[in-house]
Design a protein around this motif. Structure first.
Motif, PDB file in Angstrom:
ATOM      1  N   PHE A 113       0.853  -1.223   0.034  1.00  0.00           N
ATOM      2  CA  PHE A 113       0.121  -0.144  -0.012  1.00  0.00           C
ATOM      3  C   PHE A 113       1.086   1.192   0.145  1.00  0.00           C
ATOM      4  O   PHE A 113       1.995   1.216   0.809  1.00  0.00           O
ATOM      5  CB  PHE A 113      -0.975  -0.093   1.188  1.00  0.00           C
ATOM      6  N   ASN A 114       0.370   2.263  -0.657  1.00  0.00           N
ATOM      7  CA  ASN A 114       1.211   3.469  -0.593  1.00  0.00           C
ATOM      8  C   ASN A 114       1.034   4.235   0.638  1.00  0.00           C
ATOM      9  O   ASN A 114      -0.022   4.429   0.944  1.00  0.00           O
ATOM     10  CB  ASN A 114       0.826   4.511  -1.926  1.00  0.00           C
ATOM     11  N   PRO A 115       2.066   4.382   1.281  1.00  0.00           N
ATOM     12  CA  PRO A 115       2.110   5.261   2.692  1.00  0.00           C
ATOM     13  C   PRO A 115       1.594   6.667   2.388  1.00  0.00           C
ATOM     14  O   PRO A 115       0.821   7.027   3.413  1.00  0.00           O
ATOM     15  CB  PRO A 115       3.516   5.127   2.929  1.00  0.00           C
ATOM     16  N   ALA A 116       1.670   7.030   1.245  1.00  0.00           N
ATOM     17  CA  ALA A 116       1.011   8.458   1.266  1.00  0.00           C
ATOM     18  C   ALA A 116      -0.430   8.715   1.147  1.00  0.00           C
ATOM     19  O   ALA A 116      -0.853   9.964   1.089  1.00  0.00           O
ATOM     20  CB  ALA A 116       1.931   9.279   0.141  1.00  0.00           C
ATOM     21  N   HIS A 117      -1.249   7.657   0.846  1.00  0.00           N
ATOM     22  CA  HIS A 117      -2.779   7.909   0.565  1.00  0.00           C
ATOM     23  C   HIS A 117      -3.577   7.165   1.380  1.00  0.00           C
ATOM     24  O   HIS A 117      -3.148   6.072   1.855  1.00  0.00           O
ATOM     25  CB  HIS A 117      -2.930   7.452  -0.862  1.00  0.00           C
ATOM     26  N   ARG A 118      -4.776   7.611   1.561  1.00  0.00           N
ATOM     27  CA  ARG A 118      -5.579   6.912   2.391  1.00  0.00           C
ATOM     28  C   ARG A 118      -6.107   5.611   1.765  1.00  0.00           C
ATOM     29  O   ARG A 118      -5.983   5.596   0.598  1.00  0.00           O
ATOM     30  CB  ARG A 118      -6.700   7.912   2.539  1.00  0.00           C
ATOM     31  N   GLN A 122      -7.035   4.192  -2.090  1.00  0.00           N
ATOM     32  CA  GLN A 122      -6.302   3.211  -2.990  1.00  0.00           C
ATOM     33  C   GLN A 122      -7.349   1.980  -3.282  1.00  0.00           C
ATOM     34  O   GLN A 122      -7.230   1.503  -4.478  1.00  0.00           O
ATOM     35  CB  GLN A 122      -4.948   2.895  -2.057  1.00  0.00           C
ATOM     36  N   THR A 123      -8.277   1.847  -2.532  1.00  0.00           N
ATOM     37  CA  THR A 123      -9.153   0.816  -2.664  1.00  0.00           C
ATOM     38  C   THR A 123     -10.056   0.933  -4.082  1.00  0.00           C
ATOM     39  O   THR A 123     -10.011   0.023  -4.876  1.00  0.00           O
ATOM     40  CB  THR A 123     -10.243   0.710  -1.646  1.00  0.00           C
ATOM     41  N   GLU A 125      -9.326   3.121  -6.162  1.00  0.00           N
ATOM     42  CA  GLU A 125      -8.524   3.602  -7.652  1.00  0.00           C
ATOM     43  C   GLU A 125      -8.509   3.008  -8.931  1.00  0.00           C
ATOM     44  O   GLU A 125      -8.828   3.862  -9.945  1.00  0.00           O
ATOM     45  CB  GLU A 125      -6.694   3.707  -7.076  1.00  0.00           C
ATOM     46  N   SER A 126      -8.621   1.869  -9.028  1.00  0.00           N
ATOM     47  CA  SER A 126      -8.414   1.253 -10.357  1.00  0.00           C
ATOM     48  C   SER A 126      -9.971   1.349 -10.879  1.00  0.00           C
ATOM     49  O   SER A 126     -10.030   1.689 -11.956  1.00  0.00           O
ATOM     50  CB  SER A 126      -8.094  -0.206 -10.312  1.00  0.00           C
ATOM     51  N   TYR A 161      -4.661   5.832   7.030  1.00  0.00           N
ATOM     52  CA  TYR A 161      -3.383   5.593   6.090  1.00  0.00           C
ATOM     53  C   TYR A 161      -2.972   4.260   6.466  1.00  0.00           C
ATOM     54  O   TYR A 161      -3.352   3.641   7.626  1.00  0.00           O
ATOM     55  CB  TYR A 161      -2.276   6.673   6.724  1.00  0.00           C
ATOM     56  N   MET A 174      -6.373  -5.198   1.008  1.00  0.00           N
ATOM     57  CA  MET A 174      -5.916  -5.276  -0.238  1.00  0.00           C
ATOM     58  C   MET A 174      -6.965  -6.567  -0.872  1.00  0.00           C
ATOM     59  O   MET A 174      -7.103  -6.128  -2.267  1.00  0.00           O
ATOM     60  CB  MET A 174      -4.635  -6.054  -0.233  1.00  0.00           C
ATOM     61  N   MET A 177      -9.506  -4.184  -2.116  1.00  0.00           N
ATOM     62  CA  MET A 177      -9.144  -3.276  -3.369  1.00  0.00           C
ATOM     63  C   MET A 177      -9.114  -4.010  -4.520  1.00  0.00           C
ATOM     64  O   MET A 177      -9.373  -3.701  -5.526  1.00  0.00           O
ATOM     65  CB  MET A 177      -7.541  -2.969  -2.944  1.00  0.00           C
TER      66      MET A 177
END
Lengths: 541, 326
Positions: A113-118, A122-123, A125-126, A161, A174, A177
Motif C-alpha cells: 500500500f502506498n504510505p502517502a494515500h488513504r 487506494q481501494t 483507484e482502479s 493511512y 488489499m 481493493m
C-alpha cells in the motif's frame, strides 16, 4: 456494476497458459525460471499453486497477468485470458485489463500500500481510473466490501493511512481493493505468509467467502499446503520451474503421487522426545518492560529454562515474545524484575555485562540477511566471535572456522563467500555457526525458521537438535509456528498481550484442557484437511 | 496540540541554538583575521598613539569576550551596530548604521535569488519528473547531459557566455545589472535577466538529478509494482504514487540550492556588477569593517538554518506516519 462487464458462465475457460517459459537474469546471464508449464483455469475456480521458494510460483502467477518483474522475461508459450492474447498485448492493452479484470493481492500488504494515500482512495483507484463507477458509488461499495471482509468500523477505516491499521487488516484491505472492480481473476501471491496463525485464519475466511460470493476465479500462491487446502479447488505443485503434479485438492491430500509433494509437509513429521530437567540455567523473574518508557509491553513475565532443553515461546505478533528476548539479552533493560543466569542476577543493561556473561547467551535472528554484514565473508563473520571471546588468531582461528563450518554441514568452499552468494538456509546456518563460535550455554532463536520454506526449515531444525545433543545447548525458541513447536520443544511458554498464559512441558500444554488463548492458538493452525477451515468457523460460531 | 507542532517548535529551538554557536564561530574567526580596521584606515605611517586612540574610540581595546557579549546583546535587541567605515581618526563621524548598509543590498540579493528560484525550482522538478518517467530514453540522456554541462562550467564562464550571446552578439538583455532603490520593478526584472539565468543554469542540475533519483529510487518499491498491476498509467504512477513519497529528499536539495542563491553568488554579482550582499561582505572583509562582516555572516547563517528548517518541516508534513500518528 457487472452489467457492462459481461461474464461468461461458470465452467467456461477463463485463463489458458500453454508451455510457458520464463527466463530470469542473474550472475550476468539469463537462466530459465519456468520451463514449459501449462495452466488452465475456469471461471469461478480457485487454483492453489504451491512449491518451495525459488520454485517459480510468483513468477508464474504474475505471468498469468502478462507481467514479468524487472530481470525476468517471458520467452515462450501462449497466454489467453478470455480471448485476449497477453503475450503479444501492448502495455496499454494490459493496463486496461489490470486492476479491472485481473487483480493482484501481494504478499506484503504493509509494503504494497502506498504510505502517502488513504486506504479508501487506494481501494477504489482502479475502479475510478477505468471510470467503472462514480466516485460515490465506488466508495460506498468499498465500505460494503470492508464490512463483508469483517474489517472493524467499515464506514471509517478507509479514511486511515496504511500505517494506522494492522497487518491482518491491511491484507483484507488489499483483498477489498482487488475486489472493488469485480475482476474475473484474482492472483493471491502468498497473502497470509507474513501473518501469524490467529490472524491468518480470519483473513483466509474473509478471502474465501468473498471469492465464493462474487464467483471470482483465483490463483492462490503459497508454500503452505495446509493453507492452500482450505482455499483451492485443485492444486498444482511446482518445483524448479516445472510442474510436479496437479490434482483435485482432496485427492492431492489423501494420496499425493510424488515423493516431492509428500516432502512438502515433512516438518510436521519431525518430533523430538520430551526432555524435562530441574537444572535451571536461565530464569526470567517478574519482568515488566516498556519501550521508550511509555507503552508497557511486558507484564510480570516469569519463565524458567532448564539446561540442555528447548523452551518454545509461542504467541501471535505483539504478544511480547521478542521483547522478552531483548530483556534477556540486555538490549532492553526491564522496568522491574530481573534475569538470573545460573542463579546469579545478570546486570539489566547490555553495557554493564561482562564479556564472560555476554559469551554465554547468544542470539540468532529471523532475518539472516540483515543480521550479517553484506561485505564480510563467511570466515570474517564466524571469526569475529572467535577473536572477541576466545582470542583466537591466525592458524588456530582458521582451523576453528573450518571446524564450525563442518558442524553446520557446509563445506570448506564457503569459507570465502559473501552472504549474497548464499541461499536463505545457508545464511541461517552461518548465523548459527556465529552463535556457536562463542561457545554459549544458551542460544535465543527469534523466529529463525519463519522466513524459510518447509524443506529448508526441516534441515535447520534438525541441525539445531543435533547441536543441542552434542554440546548440551539450551534453546529459547521464539516462534508463532505450532508445527515447529511440536518438532523441537521440550517445554512451551504461551504468551498473550505481554503476559505468560501458561508454561509447562509440551505434552501438558499441547493436550487438553487448554486455557482459552492456547485453545484459540492451537485451533488456528491449519491442518491438512480441506474441511478444516469450514469446521473451525462452524465450531467457533 | 498536534504532535507536529511540537516537533516544529523543537526544530525552531534547535535552529536558534545553532545560530548561537554560529555567532561564536563568526566572532572568533574574525578575531583571527590579521590586522584590524584602525591599521587598514590609518596605514603603516600612523603613530602608536593615534592607533590606540582610534581603537579606544571604536571599542576595539576591550577584551574579546566583552565585545562578543556587547555584539550578541545588541543583535538580540535588533541592533546590528554601526559600520566602522566613515569614521576617521579625526573624530568626524560620517558612519552609517549597519542595517542601512545591508538592507538595500539584501533586498537586491533576495530579488535575484527569488527570480532565479521561481524559474529554476519548477523547471528542475519538471525535468526531474519527466526524466524519471522517460528514464533511459534519449530525452532522459539529453536532459542529464545538458544540466551536467551547465553545472560543470564555472559560474563566471556561464555568465560571460550568456553576456557574449545575449548582450553582445544578439543584444536583447543588458550586460550590467546596475540596479538601485529607485529602479522600477519591470526594469529590475529586465536588468536581472542574465544573472538570474546564469544562476538558474548553475542550480537546475542538482535539483533535477535529485528529483529524478528520489523518484527512481522509489520505483523499486512493492507499492509501485502494486500500482502498475492495478493498471495505473505510467504518468500517474510517477505523479500519484512515487512523487508524494519523494518530497523529503527533494525539499532538502531545493533548500540547499536556494540558500546558495542567497549566500554563494558573489562571483555572479561581480561579473554583472550587481549590488548584492555578497559584494558588500567581500568589501567589508577587505576593510576590516567588522560590524558589517559579522552582520552579513549572521544573515547567511540564518538563511541556511531557516531554509533547512523549512525543508525539514516539508519532510515531516509529507510523511503520513508523522502527520497522522497511529
Amino acid at each position: 456494476m457487472t452489467t457492462d462487464n459481461p461474464k461468461g458462465q461458470k465452467g467456461d475457460v477463463l485463463l489458458e497458459m500453454k508451455n510457458i517459459t520464463i527466463d530470469g537474469f542473474s550472475d550476468e546471464k539469463w537462466h530459465p525460471i519456468i520451463k514449459g508449464v501449462d495452466l488452465t483455469l475456469k471461471r469461478g475456480e480457485v487454483m492453489g499453486l504451491i512449491g518451495e521458494s525459488g520454485a517459480g510460483k510468483s513468477t508464474l502467477g504474475l505471468a498469468a497477468m502478462g507481467f514479468a518483474r524487472p530481470g525476468c522475461k517471458i520467452t515462450g508459450g501462449s497466454i489467453d485470458f478470455d480471448g485476449h492474447d497477453l503475450i503479444n498485448a501492448t502495455e496499454d492493452e494490459l493496463r486496461a485489463l489490470w486492476g479491472t479484470r485481473i487483480a493482484y493481492v501481494a504478499q506484503s500488504a504493509a509494503a504494497s500500500f502506498n504510505p502517502a494515500h488513504r486506504l479508501l482512495d487506494q481501494t477504489v483507484e482502479s475502479t475510478l481510473d477505468a471510470s467503472l463507477q462514480t466516485s460515490d458509488a465506488a466508495q460506498s461499495d468499498a465500505r460494503e466490501l470492508y464490512a463483508s471482509l469483517q474489517l472493524p468500523d467499515p464506514d471509517n477505516i478507509g479514511d486511515r493511512y496504511p500505517h494506522q491499521v494492522s497487518g491482518g487488516q491491511l491484507q483484507r484491505m488489499m483483498t477489498a481493493m482487488a475486489m472493488s472492480s469485480r475482476p474475473d481473476l484474482i492472483i493471491f501471491d502468498e497473502p497470509t505468509t507474513a501473518l501469524d496463525v490467529t490472524t491468518q485464519v480470519e483473513v483466509l475466511v474473509a478471502m474465501r467467502d468473498i471469492v465464493e460470493r462474487f464467483n471470482t476465479a483465483a490463483i492462490y500462491i503459497t508454500h503452505d499446503l495446509a493453507v492452500v487446502a482450505q482455499m483451492a479447488d485443485f492444486i498444482k505443485v511446482l518445483r524448479y520451474g516445472e510442474e510436479v503434479e496437479e490434482a483435485e485438492t482432496r485427492k492431492m491430500l489423501s494420496a499425493p503421487t510424488e515423493d516431492y509433494t509428500k516432502s512438502l509437509w515433512s516438518v510436521r513429521a519431525l518430533e523430538k522426545p520430551e526432555n524435562i530437567s530441574d537444572d535451571t540455567v536461565l530464569e526470567v523473574k517478574n519482568v515488566d518492560a516498556a519501550y521508550a518508557g511509555t507503552v508497557k509491553v511486558l507484564h510480570d513475565v516469569n519463565i524458567k529454562i532448564a539446561r540442555g532443553t528447548t523452551v518454545a515461546v509461542v504467541g501471535e505478533s505483539g504478544s511480547g515474545k521478542s521483547t522478552t528476548a531483548r530483556v534477556i539479552t540486555g538490549l532492553l533493560p526491564p522496568l522491574t524484575g530481573e534475569t538470573l543466569f545460573n542463579g546469579e542476577p545478570l546486570p539489566p543493561a547490555l553495557k554493564d555485562r561482562s564479556k564472560d556473561q555476554l559469551q554465554r547467551i547468544q542470539m540468532i535472528y529471523q532475518m539472516a540477511d540483515t543480521a550479517m554484514n553484506p561485505r564480510q565473508t563467511v570466515a570474517e563473520i564466524i571469526g569475529r566471535p572467535l577473536e572477541f571471546y576466545h582470542g583466537l588468531r591466525g592458524r588456530k582461528k582458521q582451523d576453528r572456522i573450518l571446524e564450525l563450518l563442518d558442524m553446520i554441514e557446509l563445506d570448506q568452499t564457503f569459507y570465502d563467500r559473501l552472504p549474497s552468494e548464499l541461499s536463505g538456509g545457508q545464511k541461517q546456518r552461518v548465523c548459527i555457526a556465529r552463535a556457536l563460535a562463542a561457545e554459549p550455554e544458551v542460544i535465543i532463536c527469534d523466529e529463525v525458521t519463519s522466513a524459510l520454506d518447509q524443506i529448508v526449515q526441516e534441515g535447520i531444525l534438525r541441525l539445531l537438535l543435533r547441536l543441542q545433543k552434542e554440546f548440551n545447548i539450551t534453546y529459547l525458541f521464539i516462534t508463532h509456528d505450532i508445527a515447529v513447536v511440536q518438532a523441537i520443544s521440550d517445554e512451551i511458554v504461551v504468551m498473550y498481550q505481554g503476559g505468560v498464559v501458561e508454561q509447562g512441558p509440551k505434552s501438558v500444554v499441547m493436550s487438553p484442557p487448554y486455557p482459552d488463548y492456547t485453545q484459540l492458538l492451537l485451533s488456528s493452525v491449519p491442518e491438512m484437511d480441506p474441511d478444516w477451515l469450514s469446521n473451525l468457523v462452524d465450531g467457533r460460531e | 496540540m498536534h504532535p507536529i507542532l511540537g516537533t516544529i517548535l523543537q526544530r525552531l529551538l534547535l535552529g536558534l541554538i545553532t545560530l548561537f554557536f554560529v555567532s561564536l564561530i563568526i566572532f572568533s574567526a574574525i578575531e583571527f583575521l590579521p590586522g584590524d580596521f584602525t591599521q587598514a584606515v590609518l596605514g603603516q605611517a600612523a603613530t602608536e598613539e593615534t592607533v590606540a586612540a582610534f581603537r579606544r574610540e571604536l571599542g576595539l581595546d576591550q577584551p574579546a569576550y566583552l565585545r562578543y557579549f556587547n555584539w550578541v546583546g545588541s543583535v538580540m535587541t535588533g541592533d546590528l551596530g554601526t559600520s566602522f567605515s566613515g569614521r576617521a581618526a579625526s573624530g568626524v563621524d560620517r558612519s552609517r548604521a549597519v542595517i542601512d548598509l545591508i538592507a538595500p543590498r539584501l533586498w537586491n540579493t533576495l530579488f535575484l535569488a527569488g527570480m532565479a528560484g521561481i524559474v529554476a525550482v519548477p523547471l528542475a522538478l519538471f525535468l526531474g519528473v519527466t526524466a524519471a518517467l522517460y528514464r533511459n530514453t534519449m530525452y532522459d540522456r539529453t536532459v542529464n547531459a545538458a544540466t551536467l554541462t551547465t553545472i560543470s562550467f564555472p559560474e563566471f564562464f556561464v555568465a560571460y557566455l550568456l553576456i557574449l550571446f545575449f548582450a553582445s552578439l544578439w543584444p536583447v538583455f543588458p550586460s550590467l545589472a546596475n540596479v538601485n532603490v529607485d529602479t522600477p520593478f519591470m526594469e529590475r526584472i529586465y536588468k536581472c535577466a542574465l544573472p538570474a539565468l546564469t544562476l538558474t543554469l548553475v542550480i537546475v542540475a542538482h535539483m533535477m538529478r535529485m528529483t529524478r533519483a528520489a523518484i527512481i529510487n522509489l520505483l523499486a518499491s512493492p507499492y509501485i509494482e502494486m500500482a502498475k498491476l492495478k493498471g495505473v498509467s505510467r504518468a500517474r504512477v510517477i505523479l500519484r504514487h512515487a512523487l508524494p513519497n519523494a518530497w523529503a529528499p527533494i525539499a532538502t536539495v531545493i533548500a540547499f540550492n536556494l540558500a546558495y542563491l542567497v549566500v554563494g553568488v558573489v562571483v555572479v554579482e561581480v561579473v554583472f556588477v550587481y549590488p548584492g550582499i555578497g559584494q558588500l561582505m567581500v568589501d567589508a572583509v577587505t576593510t576590516r569593517d567588522i560590524p558589517v562582516v559579522q552582520a552579513c555572516a549572521l544573515i547567511f547563517a540564518a538563511t541556511y538554518i531557516i531554509l533547512n528548517l523549512i525543508a525539514d518541516i516539508i519532510g515531516i508534513v509529507t510523511n503520513p506516519r508523522l502527520l497522522h500518528p497511529r
